[in-house]
Each structure stands twice: as structure tokens, then as C-alpha cells.
Design an enzyme around this catalytic site. Structure first.
Site, PDB file in Angstrom:
ATOM      1  N   SER A 110       0.855  -1.193   0.000  1.00 18.77           N
ATOM      2  CA  SER A 110       0.000   0.000   0.000  1.00 18.77           C
ATOM      3  C   SER A 110       0.890   1.242   0.000  1.00 18.77           C
ATOM      4  O   SER A 110       2.085   1.166   0.277  1.00 18.77           O
ATOM      5  CB  SER A 110      -0.955   0.032   1.201  1.00 18.77           C
ATOM      6  OG  SER A 110      -0.348   0.656   2.314  1.00 18.77           O
ATOM      7  N   PHE A 111       0.281   2.399  -0.308  1.00 19.67           N
ATOM      8  CA  PHE A 111       1.090   3.616  -0.407  1.00 19.67           C
ATOM      9  C   PHE A 111       1.686   4.017   0.937  1.00 19.67           C
ATOM     10  O   PHE A 111       2.601   4.826   0.994  1.00 19.67           O
ATOM     11  CB  PHE A 111       0.264   4.769  -1.008  1.00 19.67           C
ATOM     12  CG  PHE A 111      -0.503   5.579  -0.015  1.00 19.67           C
ATOM     13  CD1 PHE A 111      -1.714   5.135   0.486  1.00 19.67           C
ATOM     14  CD2 PHE A 111      -0.023   6.795   0.429  1.00 19.67           C
ATOM     15  CE1 PHE A 111      -2.425   5.880   1.407  1.00 19.67           C
ATOM     16  CE2 PHE A 111      -0.715   7.555   1.354  1.00 19.67           C
ATOM     17  CZ  PHE A 111      -1.928   7.095   1.847  1.00 19.67           C
ATOM     18  N   LYS A 112       1.194   3.431   2.020  1.00 20.77           N
ATOM     19  CA  LYS A 112       1.725   3.790   3.339  1.00 20.77           C
ATOM     20  C   LYS A 112       3.204   3.413   3.481  1.00 20.77           C
ATOM     21  O   LYS A 112       3.928   3.991   4.273  1.00 20.77           O
ATOM     22  CB  LYS A 112       0.884   3.137   4.424  1.00 20.77           C
ATOM     23  CG  LYS A 112      -0.528   3.707   4.429  1.00 20.77           C
ATOM     24  CD  LYS A 112      -1.334   3.335   5.628  1.00 20.77           C
ATOM     25  CE  LYS A 112      -2.619   4.151   5.693  1.00 20.77           C
ATOM     26  NZ  LYS A 112      -3.550   3.868   4.587  1.00 20.77           N
ATOM     27  N   ASP A 113       3.656   2.436   2.682  1.00 17.13           N
ATOM     28  CA  ASP A 113       5.081   2.073   2.716  1.00 17.13           C
ATOM     29  C   ASP A 113       5.979   3.242   2.314  1.00 17.13           C
ATOM     30  O   ASP A 113       7.111   3.348   2.788  1.00 17.13           O
ATOM     31  CB  ASP A 113       5.362   0.924   1.735  1.00 17.13           C
ATOM     32  CG  ASP A 113       4.806  -0.411   2.218  1.00 17.13           C
ATOM     33  OD1 ASP A 113       4.752  -0.630   3.440  1.00 17.13           O
ATOM     34  OD2 ASP A 113       4.442  -1.231   1.359  1.00 17.13           O
ATOM     35  N   LEU A 116       6.291   5.267   5.473  1.00 16.19           N
ATOM     36  CA  LEU A 116       6.763   4.576   6.673  1.00 16.19           C
ATOM     37  C   LEU A 116       8.143   3.947   6.501  1.00 16.19           C
ATOM     38  O   LEU A 116       8.913   3.886   7.460  1.00 16.19           O
ATOM     39  CB  LEU A 116       5.725   3.544   7.121  1.00 16.19           C
ATOM     40  CG  LEU A 116       4.552   4.203   7.860  1.00 16.19           C
ATOM     41  CD1 LEU A 116       3.369   3.255   7.985  1.00 16.19           C
ATOM     42  CD2 LEU A 116       4.995   4.688   9.243  1.00 16.19           C
TER      43      LEU A 116
END
Ligand SMILES: *Cc1c(COP(=O)(O)O)cnc(C)c1O
Length: 463
Positions: A110-113, A116
Site C-alpha cells: 500500500s502507499f503507506k510504505d 513509513l
């Protein structure tokens, strides 16, 4: 760069301290005190350069003096070396529909990588410098948990305890968290709902003694470093499509207003962006605000794009601070009233200023399924339900041949296989690096929804 709180009543911090602090002590969010503008020469120089190099250039002014460019560069390199595409965030052409900006090539899809993976390295370095250790505690309904775990695994000075509602995350989402074999990661399945998990986390943070004892920390979506890291891909995508010689507009699926606010930051720094369009699901508080001029909280309803099932868009406060002319006291009053009445008390002038920068619309679950099917039929491309919200909204914007349409693809379709299968009759396959996920051993504790039990787990992990 100094960072100030949106409520104006918290210490002004350097980047490194804002990174570790998260929420300001006055309840506000940290924002850069000024926004250094990109020069035309910078923008042209970044065209066709590797993603990590552009990211280092874009972020350098925002993290100094905590880090200079020589220190930032290797951290950025390390963060994006875990992505499985050489462009990190490739663009995919969808013919007359425009361009998909694929943000899901990181370790947890997901784009959260993107934020993060970098935040993990920044945290580790900042802790080593200050001689501190932290215990990060979080609650997840799906994507955030695995992205945080992958970002923090095996890092010095960091323990991570992640709570998820037992039996209420998808199997893939659970496996992505519980198969990570690292000594500093603890997964806890709580017999309760996501809200129960969040309440437990809140109660832990309210326990002052515990907070000091274990160095409690969070990496939630209001962390300024996450917002800054996300501002980079707006730059690389715009440059790849010909900016500043060509016009480009972005449509962004959003719940917390995090991703799209990052785009706004790059635009405010001088990246030529024609428009930023908010795309929401049935939880449409932002779209209603943009269309009808009133922000009023409704109940959260489950949708097929679950990562956007949010009613209070926490990052919106950062934009509010701008349109209220950086008046922290005014932001504090508006937010206090929003909290008690469920309605944001702002006048037409403020609404107009927000509308000058953002458009927005919503899509229902039926429209999500229809868009997934249609994109598959016409282009042979499989998109996830969150991406489908954006593609569906973008289609209603109408044609302007001069403006390149970019739609942010926020998750790999295999993360939401059941919904995709409903739409196109077949489930997408996981990418090779996760193909054997089901066969990896899982490690997690299952506990009752009980504060004392969870507190003891946090305590024993941190010692
Ligand atoms: C987190 C998430 C979103 C929403 O991001 P915001 O920060 O609310 O803009 C959208 N799609 C997916 C797949 C996500 O994981």
C-alpha cells in the site's frame, strides 16, 4: 526548518523533535513554519533522475539542520531499495482515462510504505542520536499495521506492539503482520472491534506513568514526516509527464486528508499543479464540504474501500491553519467546537478558500465495482477498490486535452482480492515476494479486550 503547531500553543521544534513528538502538546499538528519554494532549475534538474535522488532534493530543506543532505541521502536510498519496481512509483497509461500513479510497490503493497519505510530509518537515527528508546503502540484495521511493522522491524531502540481486532482483518492483512519474524515486533489480536483496539491505545497513552516508563510513541498519519515523504511522488509524477512545460492534475482517494495534503504541500512550494481532486467513498464528509460548503460528522459506514472509512479527517487541520491565516488560537476554537457539535464552524470565505485549491466528489460501493470491471475490460488493468474511487471521480471531471490526469493507485489489488473477484470474476495474484505468505509461520497473541492485560504486554516487551 522550524515546525510549529497548528494550535499555536506548543514548543516550536526542529524536524527531529517534531518527528518523535507526533501530536503537539496543545493537541495541534506540526507544520513547517515556512515552505521553501522549488526553483525552475531544481525542477528541471530532477527530471529523469532516480526517485531517491529527487526525494533527497525535495526533502533536504525540510529536514535541515536535523539532517544534512549527506545524511539524508543514504536513509532515503535505504527506504526505497525495498521497493520491487526500479521507478519506485511507476506511472501506467490508461489510454483516454489518463495515468495511474502506482504507489503500491513497497513491501506491504500500500502507499503507506512510501512514508513509513523512510520514517523507520529516520526514527532509528534520531533515537540513536538522542540516546532514547521507544515503544511504539498502534491499532490497525488493516493497512497501517503491516506497513508500520515492516518499517520498524529489526530497528535499534524500537519496540513495536500492534493491536488488531481478532478475526476482523482480512486473512492477507493478518498474515502480512503476523508472519514478520523480528524480535522487536509483537502482534496482539484483541477480542473486540477496531474501535476497542483504538480505545485501548488511547488509554495506554493516557497512562502517564507507563508513557514515561516505556517511552510510548506513535507513528500515526498525523506524523509530519509521513506527510513530507508523500509530497515527493507528486513531484516525480508531474516531472515525468512534462511539467513545467505541460499541465497536470491529480485525483486522490482519501480519508484522513493525508495523501492529498502532501500534494498540496508540493503545489504550495511551486510545483505547477492544475488541480487536486479529493475522492471519497460513502464516508463523504470531505466531498460534502467541498460541494455543499458544510462539514458535519456522520456515522462511519463500512464500505468496500475500508481504508477510507473515516469521518474525522485529521490532516484537514493543517489546511485549516493555512486558510485561517495561521492563527493557532482560531484553529483551536474551531476544532473544539467541531469536536463538541460535530459541525465545523467556518464561514463562506473559508469554504471558498478551500474550494479554490480542491475539488471533490464521492463514489458508492456499486460504482467502485463497476469501475474495477470497466477498467479491466477496457484496459486489461486490475485496480483495487480505493484506486477505483479515484478513477470513478476522475472520469466525471471532463476532458481538457491540455491537462494530464493522474489518478493515485494506493493499494495492490491482491490486498482486496475478494472485492476484486466480485467485480471481475477472478482474484488477483499476490506479487512474487508475497506468493508464499500463507505458508509462513504466524506469531501473535490473542487476548481479551482488557487494558491491564495489554498494558502488561507492552511493559514486558519494552524491558
Ligand atoms: C490509508 C489508505 C488510504 C487513505 O489515505 P489518507 O491518508 O487518508 O489520504 C487510501 N487507500 C489505501 C489503500 C490506504 O491504505
Amino acid at each position: 526548518m522550524k515546525y510549529v503547531s497548528t494550535r499555536g500553543d506548543a514548543p516550536v521544534l526542529e524536524f527531529g523533535d517534531a518527528l518523535l513528538t507526533g501530536l503537539a502538546i496543545d493537541g495541534g499538528l506540526y507544520v513547517p513554519a515556512e515552505l521553501p519554494r522549488f526553483t525552475d532549475a531544481q525542477l528541471r534538474g530532477w527530471r529523469d533522475r532516480p526517485y531517491a535522488e529527487v526525494a533527497t532534493g525535495v526533502l533536504a530543506d525540510l529536514v535541515t539542520p536535523t539532517l544534512d543532505e549527506d545524511e539524508l541521502g543514504p536513509l532515503v536510498e535505504g527506504a526505497y531499495s525495498s521497493f520491487d519496481h526500479p521507478d519506485v512509483v511507476p506511472l501506467r497509461w490508461l489510454g483516454d482515462d489518463g495515468w495511474l500513479l502506482e504507489l503500491f510497490h513497497g513491501p506491504t503493497l500500500s502507499f503507506k510504505d512510501i512514508a513509513l519505510q523512510l520514517v523507520g530509518g529516520l526514527f532509528e537515527r534520531q533515537l540513536a542520536l538522542t540516546g532514547r528508546t521507544v515503544t511504539i503502540v498502534g491499532a490497525t484495521s488493516g493497512d497501517t499495521g503491516s506497513a508500520a511493522i515492516e518499517a520498524m522491524r529489526d530497528r535499534e531502540g524500537i519496540e513495536l506492539v500492534m493491536l488488531h481486532p481478532s478475526g476482523r482483518v482480512s486473512e492477507i492483512q493478518r498474515l502480512q503482520m503476523t508472519t514478520v519474524d523480528a524480535p522487536n515486533i509483537t502482534n496482539v489480536a484483541v477480542e473486540g472491534t477496531f474501535d476497542d483496539c483504538q480505545d485501548l491505545v488511547k488509554a495506554l497513552f493516557a497512562d502517564r506513568a507507563l508513557r514515561d516508563e516505556v517511552g510510548l510513541a506513535a507513528v500515526n498519519s498525523i506524523n509530519i514526516a509521513r506527510v513530507l515523504a508523500q509530497s515527493v511522488y507528486y513531484v516525480t509524477a508531474a516531472l515525468a509527464l512534462g511539467v513545467p512545460d505541460r499541465r497536470v492534475g491529480f485525483t486522490v482517494p482519501t480519508g484522513n486528508f493525508g495523501n492529498i495534503y502532501s500534494g498540496h504541500l508540493s503545489r504550495a512550494r511551486g510545483l505547477p499543479v492544475e488541480r487536486l481532486t479529493v475522492a471519497t467513498n460513502r464516508n463523504d464528509i470531505l466531498a460534502r464540504f467541498l460541494c455543499e460548503g458544510e462539514m458535519r460528522i456522520a456515522d462511519v459506514e463500512p464500505s468496500l474501500s475500508s481504508a477510507m472509512d473515516i469521518q474525522v479527517s485529521s490532516n484537514f487541520e493543517r489546511l485549516l491553519w493555512e486558510v485561517l491565516d495561521r492563527d493557532g488560537a482560531a484553529v483551536g476554537e474551531v476544532m473544539a467546537e467541531f469536536r463538541t457539535t460535530g459541525r465545523l464552524p467556518v464561514g463562506a470565505e473559508v469554504v471558498d478558500r478551500v474550494r479554490a485549491g480542491f475539488g471533490g466528489d464521492r463514489r458508492s460501493d456499486d460504482e467502485i465495482l463497476a469501475t474495477i470491471a470497466d477498467v479491466h475490460d477496457r484496459h486489461g488493468v486490475v485496480i483495487d477498490p480505493h484506486t477505483a474511487v479515484g478513477v470513478g471521480v476522475d472520469r466525471e471531471l471532463g476532458e481538457d486535452a491540455d491537462v494530464a490526469h493522474v489518478m493515485l493507485a494506493c493499494a495492490h489489488p491482491a490486498k482486496f482480492g475478494a472485492t476484486v473477484e466480485r467485480a471481475i470474476g477472478q482474484a488477483p495474484e499476490l506479487p512474487p515476494r508475497l506468493a508464499d505468505l500463507e505458508h509462513r509461520p504466524e506469531r501473535y497473541l490473542t487476548v481479551a479486550n482488557d487494558l491491564d492485560t495489554v498494558r502488561e504486554i507492552v511493559r514486558s516487551q519494552s524491558s
